[in-house]
Scaffold this active site. Structure first.
Site, PDB file in Angstrom:
ATOM      1  N   HIS A   4     -19.515  14.202 -34.245  1.00 17.10           N
ATOM      2  CA  HIS A   4     -18.768  15.222 -34.981  1.00 17.10           C
ATOM      3  C   HIS A   4     -17.354  14.609 -34.764  1.00 17.10           C
ATOM      4  O   HIS A   4     -16.554  15.499 -35.529  1.00 17.10           O
ATOM      5  CB  HIS A   4     -19.006  16.459 -34.394  1.00 17.10           C
ATOM      6  CG  HIS A   4     -18.862  17.883 -35.425  1.00 17.10           C
ATOM      7  ND1 HIS A   4     -18.278  17.483 -36.360  1.00 17.10           N
ATOM      8  CD2 HIS A   4     -19.493  19.094 -35.021  1.00 17.10           C
ATOM      9  CE1 HIS A   4     -18.421  18.787 -37.150  1.00 17.10           C
ATOM     10  NE2 HIS A   4     -19.078  19.712 -36.194  1.00 17.10           N
ATOM     11  N   ASP A  21     -17.948  15.304 -40.236  1.00 19.58           N
ATOM     12  CA  ASP A  21     -17.825  16.794 -40.435  1.00 19.58           C
ATOM     13  C   ASP A  21     -19.132  17.429 -40.754  1.00 19.58           C
ATOM     14  O   ASP A  21     -20.056  16.579 -41.276  1.00 19.58           O
ATOM     15  CB  ASP A  21     -16.946  17.150 -41.342  1.00 19.58           C
ATOM     16  CG  ASP A  21     -15.482  17.052 -41.020  1.00 19.58           C
ATOM     17  OD1 ASP A  21     -15.243  16.759 -39.880  1.00 19.58           O
ATOM     18  OD2 ASP A  21     -14.629  16.683 -42.049  1.00 19.58           O
TER      19      ASP A  21
END
Length: 560
Positions: A531, A535
């Site tokens: 992450h 995204d």
């Protein structure tokens, strides 16, 4: 004349390195281009060759210290090598001149024996640790297939090494006799270390040049008893059927089975008395365990009927719980292999380093299954390889990675490195552990090329024949837990990659299609991603594109 040994060019933006290992010490003679030391940077490992022949006079930067690019590492003394060569030359000035007299029989016999021994012994050849691959600096000697005194032929396998990534077989560099083993099983050796010495041109059973002396009382002219051992050094009288009795156990007391065999026996629930070893001295090898598993197990003997008794049956007693000591006696402790230890470390590092998150979806596999059933025979006939599901997944992923390139990227310090190519890692389960061979430039290859390469890499992985080059450079990974029956899982990233796709079992489930409930072959898909760089929108988009390509493979042809 002194020669400087300096840090070689380290690459763009790399300004310093740390001395990891010196392979030589001051006073050692070195040849030109022989490896002197190994440096570590924040990107790669660099080996430093000798710029010339000589003697290592001084080490300027010891192990563990950091040195700048182009810095002075050591000094070589070129004259030292010449002096060493001159001092080692035989001095014949004191040898008596020939007198022309006839030699005594004893002297003639001695010289004849010396001549025969010299002709038989030949040159000594070092068996070295082969190239282990980038960033691999040491290995553990797992198994010796030969013992001292055995005859060997060129390219015959002598031993097997284990690194933290692969197993490496070491072939004989020449034909002769294994004169000496320098690194025993279980020992850790550095890259380019000596493993053994082969006496070239010698015959089996000839005295080795290792300086071994005969035991006191040995009669040199007394013929040795006939050797009844087989090619592996196992004597016929020492080998019995599995579970032959205490005598066989006594013979095997000092025999250490192969580490891979111990692991396989533990997994199969077999004892060493149930497996017939075909290795040296009755050593149990991994293939012996496989043979024992395939063999029919003897049926348990029927319990004898209890003797008739007029005594009333004793009341049932509550079984006593075993003590901790008794539990320990039933346990088996096996040392973790270097490969397994490295897998554990890398997986934990991935969890500790990346901001890992997993998103899920599911795909209707009916379209691919119908397409595969329709063309699999023609595909195999033309391309000589079976059409599986992996090529569809590889194609679907490479297609999706073009739209969401950050899933194919990696973080390097403060930079994001986008890869304009796809090197697809395909996770393969092996008896030694999970490995990930790489299909390079998968985005440029056809279905047939992908299927062939995956099949070849999978076979080499299960046989432990993968090279370091075949497991490096991956940019994205696919893991198929469905072959083991997994319905759902969250795969762990393969650093430094930022994405991994988990495939799962195809299972018929009721789904709604066109407003009606129908039964379809469904598969859950799981994308784990970092992450920090990917995204949520990008991850979901990637997974949706994979799902669309699988449910309608025509989209791959139309680049949609």
């Amino acid at each position: 004349m002194s020669i400087e040994v300096r840090v070689p060019t380290l690459g763009e933006s790399v300004t310093e390195a740390t001395v990891a290992t010196w392979f030589k010490k001051p006073g050692d003679t070195v040849a030109a281009d022989e490896m002197l030391c190994e440096l570590e940077t924040d990107k790669v490992t660099v080996e430093v060759p000798s710029p010339g022949a000589g003697v290592l006079a001084e080490i300027v930067v010891p192990e563990g210290q950091t040195v700048a690019a182009g810095g002075l590492l050591a000094m070589l003394d070129e004259q030292g090598a010449k002096a060493a060569a001159a001092s080692s030359a035989p001095d014949r000035s004191t040898e008596p001149a020939e007198t022309g007299k006839a030699q005594t029989p004893r002297k003639a016999k001695a010289e004849e024996t010396e001549s025969e021994t010299s002709a038989m012994s030949g040159n000594n050849i070092d068996v070295m640790v082969p190239t282990l691959g980038e960033s691999v600096t040491e290995a553990t000697v797992a198994t010796w297939f030969k013992k001292v005194g055995d005859a060997v032929t060129q390219d015959e396998m002598l031993c097997e090494l284990e690194t933290d990534k692969v197993s490496v077989e070491v072939p004989a560099p020449a034909s002769g006799v294994l004169a000496e083993i320098l690194a025993q099983e279980g020992e850790t050796v550095a890259a380019n270390a000596r493993l053994a010495i082969i006496t070239e041109g010698a015959s089996a059973g000839a005295p080795a040049k290792s300086g071994a002396k005969p035991k006191a009382g040995d009669e040199p002219d007394t013929p040795a008893p006939e050797d009844t051992s087989d090619a592996h050094g196992v004597k016929a009288e020492d080998v019995g059927s599995p579970g032959a009795g205490p005598e066989e156990v006594k013979v095997r007391d000092d025999v250490e089975d192969a580490p891979s065999a111990k692991k396989a026996m533990a997994e199969a629930g077999l004892k060493d008395s149930e497996v017939k070893g075909t290795g040296r001295d009755g050593r149990i090898m991994k293939e012996d365990v496989a043979a024992a598993k395939a063999a029919p197990r003897p049926a348990a003997a029927p319990a004898s009927a209890p003797a008739a008794s007029s005594d009333p049956p004793a009341p049932a007693s509550i079984p006593r719980a075993p003590s901790s000591a008794e539990d320990a006696a039933r346990e088996e402790r096996v040392k973790m292999t270097r490969l397994r230890a490295t897998i554990a470390r890398r997986l934990k590092d991935a969890q500790n380093t990346a901001a890992m998150l997993t998103t899920y979806n599911e795909a209707d596999m009916k379209a691919i299954m119908d397409l595969r059933n329709e063309y699999k025979d023609a595909f195999e006939k033309k391309h000589k390889v079976k059409l599986g599901f992996m090529s569809f997944f590889v194609k679907a992923c490479t297609h999706a990675l073009k739209e969401v390139p950050e899933v194919n990227a990696e973080i390097d310090g403060g930079d994001v490195v986008y890869k304009n190519y796809v090197n697809m890692g395909v996770a393969v389960g092996t008896p030694q552990g999970l490995v990930v061979p790489v299909v390079r430039d998968a985005d440029q290859k056809s279905f047939a090329q992908i299927e062939k390469e995956i099949a070849e890499l999978g076979l080499r992985a299960r046989d432990g024949k993968l090279t370091m080059a075949e497991m490096q450079g991956g940019t994205f990974t696919i893991s198929n837990g469905g072959v083991y029956g997994s319905l759902m899982s969250s795969p762990i990233l393969n650093p430094p990659q930022s994405g991994i796709l988990g495939m799962h079992k195809i299972q018929d489930r009721p789904v709604v299609v066109g407003g009606e409930i129908v039964i379809r072959p469904m598969m859950y898909l799981a994308l784990s991603y970092d992450h920090r760089i990917v995204d949520g929108k990008g991850a979901v988009t990637f997974l949706v594109r994979v799902k669309e390509a699988l449910e309608d493979p025509r989209r791959l042809l139309m680049d949609l």
